[in-house]
Design a protein around this motif. Structure first.
Motif, mmCIF file in Angstrom:
data_model
loop_
_atom_site.group_PDB
_atom_site.id
_atom_site.type_symbol
_atom_site.label_atom_id
_atom_site.label_comp_id
_atom_site.label_asym_id
_atom_site.label_seq_id
_atom_site.Cartn_x
_atom_site.Cartn_y
_atom_site.Cartn_z
ATOM 1 N N MET A 79 0.743 -0.814 0.304
ATOM 2 C CA MET A 79 0.344 0.136 0.008
ATOM 3 C C MET A 79 0.554 1.121 0.514
ATOM 4 O O MET A 79 0.245 2.534 -0.512
ATOM 5 C CB MET A 79 -0.942 0.171 1.049
ATOM 6 N N SER A 80 2.147 1.229 0.797
ATOM 7 C CA SER A 80 3.086 2.515 0.773
ATOM 8 C C SER A 80 3.362 3.090 -0.356
ATOM 9 O O SER A 80 4.160 4.599 -0.695
ATOM 10 C CB SER A 80 3.522 2.203 2.371
ATOM 11 N N THR A 113 -0.169 7.402 7.884
ATOM 12 C CA THR A 113 -1.003 6.254 9.412
ATOM 13 C C THR A 113 -2.559 7.016 8.532
ATOM 14 O O THR A 113 -3.348 5.876 8.342
ATOM 15 C CB THR A 113 -0.972 6.765 9.999
ATOM 16 N N SER A 140 -3.964 5.725 5.087
ATOM 17 C CA SER A 140 -3.965 3.697 4.932
ATOM 18 C C SER A 140 -5.275 3.244 5.915
ATOM 19 O O SER A 140 -5.795 2.598 5.530
ATOM 20 C CB SER A 140 -2.493 3.329 5.968
#
Lengths: 123, 413
Positions: free
Chosen positions: B1-2, B43, B46
């Motif tokens: 995801m990052s 953070t 996500s």
């Protein structure tokens, strides 16, 4: 019913991804194209970045000609990046195919379209 | 995801740093605040997905965390005292497009500080605007990371003590800034392109970043023909990256390149951009160079290249930029039309100006070889070797010398 699967996203984000991630995204498009090819005719188009666009704005009055504008264009967060179109049996089927290319960098819109004429091949 | 998030941060970085630099009047403060905002986004995004307007989110968050650290930092307390009023009365994020355009241009222009060496300007833009790490930039310039770190720190100090006006620039001022910045991006690409072969693949990063910055300029100034043409030019050059070196890392001459390896998608985009630039109808140096590169790109085979068109484009370029190197390129096109003897004669007046330019001697060597003057060819090619060629060039030149020596034969040699 012909459905268009339109892809919206921020221009440039795909290009900023690491190579292997780009390949993953492309692999899913190839997968979709293979699947669409199996079930019949389809078309797909990828739009080049909005910076390559020129706009034809309506003529300001009846005696004037339309205005060609090279920019600047309104700042849109999401851009129309490309689309697929095929004759699907149902909306559900079209959605199933659309899901194949879903990714965090793209929002997909599935919408019925009406045939409006013309013909073209990629050659 | 990052990965997706990182890509979004990279995409928003130039605009974000530019707007924050105006807010804080300080590049370091802007960079810190942006880094802080990205950390928070990691953070927040996500968990609940990216916001509809990621840039606005990043700017608001960065402004808040930037303000917090300004308050706690001794060094920056002075900044806050001086500009605190602006910081508090700043309108909602993101700034309107016109303001954003001037912000990004200003940030790029700050990197083009006239007292900085051209390469330091490029390094600074790569660090601040593109967000490349010092290690990456050091590899791109083939220097030690420590050295690059020092150079960037020094350059940053210089731009901090010599601030650029933060008011909205006049049209003339904007034009000047745009010209400087465009040239810097062009040179950034050339820095990468001139040696991006063999062991220096990392230099391709410089080319890619230059293309990203050229694209950014076109996004901000879509109606400017020269900036559109620069993007087209860089895309056309870069499209040949896979074909210009062989597996052994040797340079492949233009005519011998496998055109199947050219990046067709990049060429198609570039041709679209060039048509748009030419429609804008301001024929500048980048438009002409892009037209020349396009003439090569659209030829299916080397013999299909329209050399008459290219020769005419170089003549037009020479009218705008009367340099001996441009003239030499024009002569190279003339050689294709009128033969090597014609070209050698045309080159004669340039011998003085270009005696230290290795392409002058490489061209002479090639023409003499074509005419069967192998003694002369060897002399010219040996001159090239004394003028600091790159490793792949040395290999190519030595092969040519060997070919001429073979042609001299045992009887004459």
């Amino acid at each position: 019913m012909i459905y268009a699967i339109s892809i919206y996203g921020e221009p440039g984000v795909f290009e900023a991804l690491p190579k292997e991630r780009q390949d993953q995204v492309l692999a899913r498009h190839i997968e979709l194209q293979e699947a669409l090819k199996k079930r019949g005719a389809f078309i797909s188009m990828k739009l080049m970045p909005p910076t390559s666009a020129v706009m034809v704005e309506p003529a300001p009055s009846a005696e004037r000609v339309p205005l060609i504008v090279d920019g600047p264009f309104s700042e849109t967060k999401e851009n129309f990046l490309g689309f697929y179109a095929a004759d699907f049996d149902s909306l559900d089927e079209a959605l199933d195919y659309a899901k194949m290319i879903s990714s965090p960098i793209a929002r997909l819109e599935v919408r019925p379209v009406a045939w409006a004429g013309g013909a073209m091949s990629s050659e | 995801m990052s990965d997706w998030l990182e890509a979004a941060f990279v995409q928003h970085r130039p605009r974000a740093i530019a707007a924050l630099t105006r807010v804080f009047r300080d590049v370091d403060a802007a960079e810190d605040a942006f880094a802080e905002a990205c950390l928070k986004a990691l953070t927040a995004w996500s968990e609940s997905g990216a916001p509809r307007d990621p840039l606005a989110w990043l700017l608001t968050t960065a402004r808040h965390s930037g303000l917090d650290s300004l308050r706690t930092s001794q060094r920056r307390a002075a900044l806050l005292a001086r500009y605190g009023e602006d910081v508090h009365t700043m309108p909602q994020d993101p700034p309107d497009p016109d303001e954003m355009r001037d912000d990004v241009l200003r940030l790029l222009f700050m990197c083009c500080h006239p007292e900085l060496d051209r390469r330091d300007q490029i390094a600074l833009a790569l660090r601040i605007v593109a967000g490349l790490s010092v290690e990456e930039i050091a590899r791109g310039f083939l220097v030690k990371p420590k050295t690059m770190e020092q150079r960037i720190t020094r350059a940053k100090k210089k731009i901090a003590t010599h601030p650029v006006a933060f008011e909205t620039p006049s049209p003339q001022e904007r034009g000047t800034r745009l010209g400087e910045v465009t040239l810097m991006i062009y040179l950034m690409f050339n820095e990468g392109w001139s040696t991006s072969v063999g062991p220096d693949q990392i230099k391709l990063t410089l080319c890619e970043e230059a293309i990203r910055l050229a694209r950014l300029l076109v996004e901000l100034f879509p109606a400017m023909g020269e900036q559109t043409a620069l993007l087209a030019l860089l895309l056309l050059q870069h499209a040949r990256r896979a074909a210009r070196v062989d597996r052994a890392g040797r340079l492949v001459p233009f005519d011998d390149q496998d055109r199947a390896l050219w990046d067709r998608a990049a060429i198609a985009e570039a041709l679209g951009l060039l048509q748009k630039a030419q429609r804008i109808n301001h024929t500048g140096v980048y438009t002409i160079q892009a037209a020349i590169a396009a003439a090569h790109a659209i030829a299916q085979r080397p013999e299909d290249v329209d050399w008459a068109l290219i020769e005419a484009q170089y003549a037009a370029l020479y009218a705008l930029q009367p340099s001996p190197v441009v003239r030499l390129n024009q002569i190279a096109a003339q050689a294709r039309l009128h033969g090597p003897a014609f070209a050698l004669k045309a080159m004669e007046p340039l011998a003085g100006d270009l005696q230290g330019y290795r392409w002058f001697h490489a061209m002479r060597g090639a023409f003499l070889q074509e005419l069967g003057d192998h003694q002369g060819a060897i002399a010219a090619l040996e001159t090239v070797l004394t003028l600091g060629p790159t490793t792949p060039e040395i290999t190519a030149i030595k092969e040519k010398i060997a070919a001429s020596q073979k042609n001299l034969g045992p009887a004459s040699g």
